[in-house]
Design a protein around this motif. Structure first.
Motif, mmCIF file in Angstrom:
data_model
loop_
_atom_site.group_PDB
_atom_site.id
_atom_site.type_symbol
_atom_site.label_atom_id
_atom_site.label_comp_id
_atom_site.label_asym_id
_atom_site.label_seq_id
_atom_site.Cartn_x
_atom_site.Cartn_y
_atom_site.Cartn_z
ATOM 1 N N ALA A 174 25.465 -30.524 -9.818
ATOM 2 C CA ALA A 174 24.370 -30.743 -10.814
ATOM 3 C C ALA A 174 24.447 -32.356 -10.853
ATOM 4 O O ALA A 174 25.724 -32.893 -10.531
ATOM 5 C CB ALA A 174 24.669 -30.017 -12.004
ATOM 6 N N LEU A 175 23.370 -32.825 -11.411
ATOM 7 C CA LEU A 175 23.405 -34.418 -11.819
ATOM 8 C C LEU A 175 24.491 -34.601 -12.791
ATOM 9 O O LEU A 175 24.452 -33.778 -13.646
ATOM 10 C CB LEU A 175 22.032 -34.904 -12.227
ATOM 11 N N GLY A 176 25.320 -35.598 -12.733
ATOM 12 C CA GLY A 176 26.236 -35.931 -13.876
ATOM 13 C C GLY A 176 25.768 -36.552 -14.988
ATOM 14 O O GLY A 176 24.357 -37.002 -14.808
ATOM 15 N N GLY A 226 31.038 -39.938 -10.366
ATOM 16 C CA GLY A 226 30.687 -38.890 -11.452
ATOM 17 C C GLY A 226 29.310 -38.518 -11.117
ATOM 18 O O GLY A 226 28.686 -37.879 -12.086
ATOM 19 N N ALA A 227 28.338 -39.341 -10.574
ATOM 20 C CA ALA A 227 27.071 -39.250 -10.361
ATOM 21 C C ALA A 227 26.489 -37.792 -10.139
ATOM 22 O O ALA A 227 25.510 -37.239 -10.632
ATOM 23 C CB ALA A 227 26.328 -40.046 -9.566
ATOM 24 N N ILE A 228 27.377 -37.041 -9.222
ATOM 25 C CA ILE A 228 26.996 -35.799 -8.915
ATOM 26 C C ILE A 228 28.214 -34.796 -9.212
ATOM 27 O O ILE A 228 29.295 -35.093 -8.729
ATOM 28 C CB ILE A 228 26.569 -35.284 -7.575
ATOM 29 N N ARG A 229 28.128 -34.024 -10.084
ATOM 30 C CA ARG A 229 29.517 -33.126 -10.742
ATOM 31 C C ARG A 229 29.361 -31.733 -9.753
ATOM 32 O O ARG A 229 28.242 -31.178 -9.549
ATOM 33 C CB ARG A 229 29.462 -32.980 -12.084
ATOM 34 N N LEU A 231 15.747 -33.719 -6.058
ATOM 35 C CA LEU A 231 15.976 -32.166 -6.450
ATOM 36 C C LEU A 231 16.849 -32.004 -7.578
ATOM 37 O O LEU A 231 16.586 -31.326 -8.456
ATOM 38 C CB LEU A 231 16.716 -31.633 -5.146
ATOM 39 N N LEU A 232 18.088 -32.879 -7.442
ATOM 40 C CA LEU A 232 19.017 -32.734 -8.582
ATOM 41 C C LEU A 232 18.267 -33.489 -9.825
ATOM 42 O O LEU A 232 18.644 -32.780 -10.929
ATOM 43 C CB LEU A 232 20.315 -33.510 -8.229
ATOM 44 N N ARG A 269 17.177 -31.635 -13.991
ATOM 45 C CA ARG A 269 17.508 -31.964 -15.377
ATOM 46 C C ARG A 269 19.061 -31.597 -15.615
ATOM 47 O O ARG A 269 19.198 -31.044 -17.016
ATOM 48 C CB ARG A 269 16.636 -31.603 -16.361
ATOM 49 N N GLY A 270 19.881 -31.704 -14.822
ATOM 50 C CA GLY A 270 21.464 -31.371 -15.263
ATOM 51 C C GLY A 270 21.604 -30.057 -14.691
ATOM 52 O O GLY A 270 22.989 -29.734 -14.843
ATOM 53 N N ARG A 271 20.993 -28.926 -14.589
ATOM 54 C CA ARG A 271 21.027 -27.619 -14.363
ATOM 55 C C ARG A 271 21.853 -27.387 -13.020
ATOM 56 O O ARG A 271 21.311 -28.122 -12.078
ATOM 57 C CB ARG A 271 19.929 -26.707 -14.417
ATOM 58 N N PRO A 272 22.894 -26.857 -12.814
ATOM 59 C CA PRO A 272 23.593 -26.499 -11.585
ATOM 60 C C PRO A 272 22.731 -26.114 -10.513
ATOM 61 O O PRO A 272 22.065 -24.888 -10.776
ATOM 62 C CB PRO A 272 25.076 -25.847 -11.711
#
Length: 224
Positions: free
Chosen positions: A215-217, A204-207, A160-161, A165-168
Motif C-alpha cells: 500500500a502507499l505509505g 517508507g513510500a510503499i509499505r 495504481l497505489l 488511497r492507501g488501501r492495501p
C-alpha cells in the motif's frame, strides 16, 4: 491500469495497443464480441474499449450483457456508426463514452484517462500524495519538486497505489493490473518494481502489508 480492447480490425487494433501501452496501460486485445464478453466475465479490467461492428456478437449486445450482469466497468465505444441514433443507443444501453472513427489518438487517450478518473471518483487530472505528484497525461512524476525518472511500469504501479488511497493491494492483484495476458512476467516482478520505487522515493513510500501485499505509505513527512 488494465484495459480490454475489443476490435476486429488488425491494423487499428495493433495501433491502439501500441498507443495505450505508451500511456502506461496494460492492454489485452480480443477480436470479436463473444471473446470480449468471455474475457470480461472471466477477468477484471479497469476499462473496456469496444468496437460496435464486431464478428460473432455485436458491440451493443456485449454492452447489454455486461450491464445485465451488474459489472460497472467503464466502457468506451469506438465506432464508424456516426448517426445520432447509434450514439444514443450505445450510451443508453450502458456505454460511458462514444468516439467516432476515424479519431485522434490523443483524444482517445484523454477520454480513457477521464473515464478512469471518473470511475475512481477523482475530479483532478493529477494525482498527489504529500510530496509525490503524478501527471497521467504526460507520464511525469515528481518528488519534493524533483523530476523522477520512472519506467512505464513503475509509473503504472505508483498510479495504481495512489488511486487506491492507501488501501492495501495483494501482489497478484497488482500484477493483474500491470501486465496483460501475453506479457512475460517474473514471479517477483511486483517486488522488483516496489524495491526500485523505494530507492527513487523513500524507503517508507510503499509499505508492506504482511500477508496481503503493498500500500502507499504516509508520505506527509517523507524526506526529500
Amino acid at each position: 491500469m488494465r484495459i480490454l480492447l475489443v476490435e476486429d480490425d488488425p491494423l487499428l487494433g495493433q495501433g491502439l495497443c501500441t498507443a495505450l501501452r505508451r500511456g502506461a496501460f496494460a492492454v489485452d486485445w480480443v477480436h470479436d464480441g463473444a471473446a470480449g464478453l468471455f474475457a470480461i466475465r472471466d477477468d477484471s479490467f479497469d476499462l473496456v474499449v469496444l468496437d460496435l461492428g464486431l464478428p460473432r456478437m455485436d458491440g451493443i449486445d456485449v454492452i447489454r450483457q455486461i450491464r445485465a450482469s451488474g459489472n460497472p466497468v467503464p466502457i468506451l465505444v469506438l465506432s464508424a456508426r456516426e448517426r445520432p441514433a447509434d450514439r444514443t443507443l450505445g450510451l443508453d444501453v450502458g456505454a460511458d463514452d462514444y468516439l467516432g472513427k476515424p479519431f485522434d489518438t490523443a483524444e482517445l487517450l484523454a477520454r480513457v484517462r477521464a473515464l478512469i478518473r471518473r470511475s475512481a471518483g477523482r475530479a483532478q487530472p493529477t494525482l498527489e500524495a504529500g510530496p509525490l505528484q503524478l501527471d497521467p497525461t504526460t507520464l511525469a512524476a515528481s518528488w519534493h519538486g524533483r523530476n523522477l525518472d520512472l519506467t512505464r511500469r513503475e509509473f503504472a504501479l505508483l498510479r495504481l497505489l495512489m488511486e487506491q488511497r492507501g488501501r492495501p493491494m495483494a501482489r497478484d492483484a497488482i500484477q493483474r493490473h500491470l501486465y496483460g495476458w501475453n506479457d512475460d512476467v517474473a514471479s517477483n516482478a511486483v517486488d522488483v518494481h516496489v524495491h526500485a520505487l523505494r530507492r527513487k522515493l523513500d524507503p517508507g513510500a510503499i509499505r508492506t502489508v504482511r500477508g496481503i501485499g503493498y500500500a502507499l505509505g504516509d508520505l506527509a513527512g517523507a524526506a526529500p
